[in-house]
Write an enzyme that holds these catalytic residues in place. Sequence first.
Site, short mmCIF file in Angstrom:
data_model
loop_
_atom_site.label_atom_id
_atom_site.label_comp_id
_atom_site.label_asym_id
_atom_site.label_seq_id
_atom_site.Cartn_x
_atom_site.Cartn_y
_atom_site.Cartn_z
N GLN A 1 -42.84 -1.05 6.56
CA GLN A 1 -43.40 -1.65 5.36
C GLN A 1 -44.59 -2.54 5.68
OE1 GLN A 1 -40.22 -2.30 2.76
NE2 GLN A 1 -41.36 -3.41 1.24
N SER B 1 -38.52 -0.22 11.49
CA SER B 1 -37.72 -0.51 10.30
C SER B 1 -37.53 0.76 9.46
CB SER B 1 -38.35 -1.65 9.50
OG SER B 1 -37.49 -2.10 8.49
N LEU B 2 -38.09 0.82 8.24
CA LEU B 2 -37.91 2.04 7.43
C LEU B 2 -38.45 3.26 8.16
CD1 LEU B 2 -40.42 3.60 5.69
CD2 LEU B 2 -40.72 1.27 4.91
N ARG C 1 -32.22 2.21 -0.24
CA ARG C 1 -32.35 1.10 0.72
C ARG C 1 -33.25 0.01 0.15
NH1 ARG C 1 -35.84 -0.05 5.21
NH2 ARG C 1 -34.76 -0.86 7.07
N HIS D 1 -34.01 -7.91 7.42
CA HIS D 1 -33.54 -8.01 8.81
C HIS D 1 -32.99 -9.39 9.17
CE1 HIS D 1 -34.95 -3.99 9.53
NE2 HIS D 1 -36.14 -4.31 9.08
N GLN E 1 -29.06 -2.00 11.42
CA GLN E 1 -30.50 -2.30 11.36
C GLN E 1 -30.88 -3.12 10.12
OE1 GLN E 1 -33.24 -0.53 9.21
NE2 GLN E 1 -34.28 0.65 10.79
#
Length: 312
Positions: free
Chosen positions: A9, A94-95, A119, A203, A252
């Site tokens: 992101q 991440s994503l 998500r 996170h 995660q």
Amino acid sequence: MRAFVFPGQGSQKVGMGVELAGASPVAREVFQEVDDALGQKLSAIMAEGPEDQLLLTENAQPAIMANAIAVLRVLQKEGGITLTEVADCVAGHSLGEYTALCAAGSFTLADTARLLKLRGQAMQAAVPVGVGAMCALLGADLEKAQALADAAAEGQVCQVANDNDPTQVVLSGHREAIERAVAMVKDHGIKRGVLLPVSAPFHCDLMRPAADAMERALDQTPPGALHLPIYANVTASAVADPAEVSRLLVEQVCGRVRWRESVLAMRAAGVEHFVELGGKVLGPMIGRIDADATVTSVATMADIEALAKEIG
């Protein structure tokens, strides 16, 4: 050895994918498939905005993935490149880990889009707007960032969310704690702290409801076999077992993105060339982690053609 890596992101912008869609029917097919899977015209938001709609986590996450997979599919179908023949592993920030799994054949494109939409929604819903925040620490290594996080917490959540590279670490947690951290940077020998324009504190432990939602979603849509190993964010090590992949994707959501360590682990395993697909964000980070690594960031048709010529 070569790793294909996928951005997270922050790499979204209005107009993303437009040039690619205009030049390639393969890219248009990807964007249409994602639109169909989500039951919304995400491609129109990507192309035309409005920006506030694209910035919504539930839109930004599948959009970044769709753009990167479009680049990959064009490279494969029009550039004649087979991923398993030119790459030794994948990774994502991440994503981007979901994008990497889609690239490695573990999730279909439609399932990846739906999982990322969910998500994004779950992460947004986990914490009321205004309660959480994130900040980037510039000129901070992990040790300094951890000391600052501990000092600023004062009983609230203040955690290292992303260890991006030797000069950039991101903190996440309660807004008051993050604001305290930004105010205290100089006391900890850190050059600067910048509040990030994000809608939720990703996170960190505040994301526990989102982790629970993803655990349920991944039980319904489990990862399949991987054609290539993936370096997982939370362990910074290679994983190929689908059950382990699923467990780590849940972890995660609240866990630290260990990007710096992941790159070092790939380098230690023999990776010399990193190819970033769909953005130009991870490339500079990798360069700061290891100046000897070769990095190619691929986002346009010209980039795709150049890479296909180089590695084909």
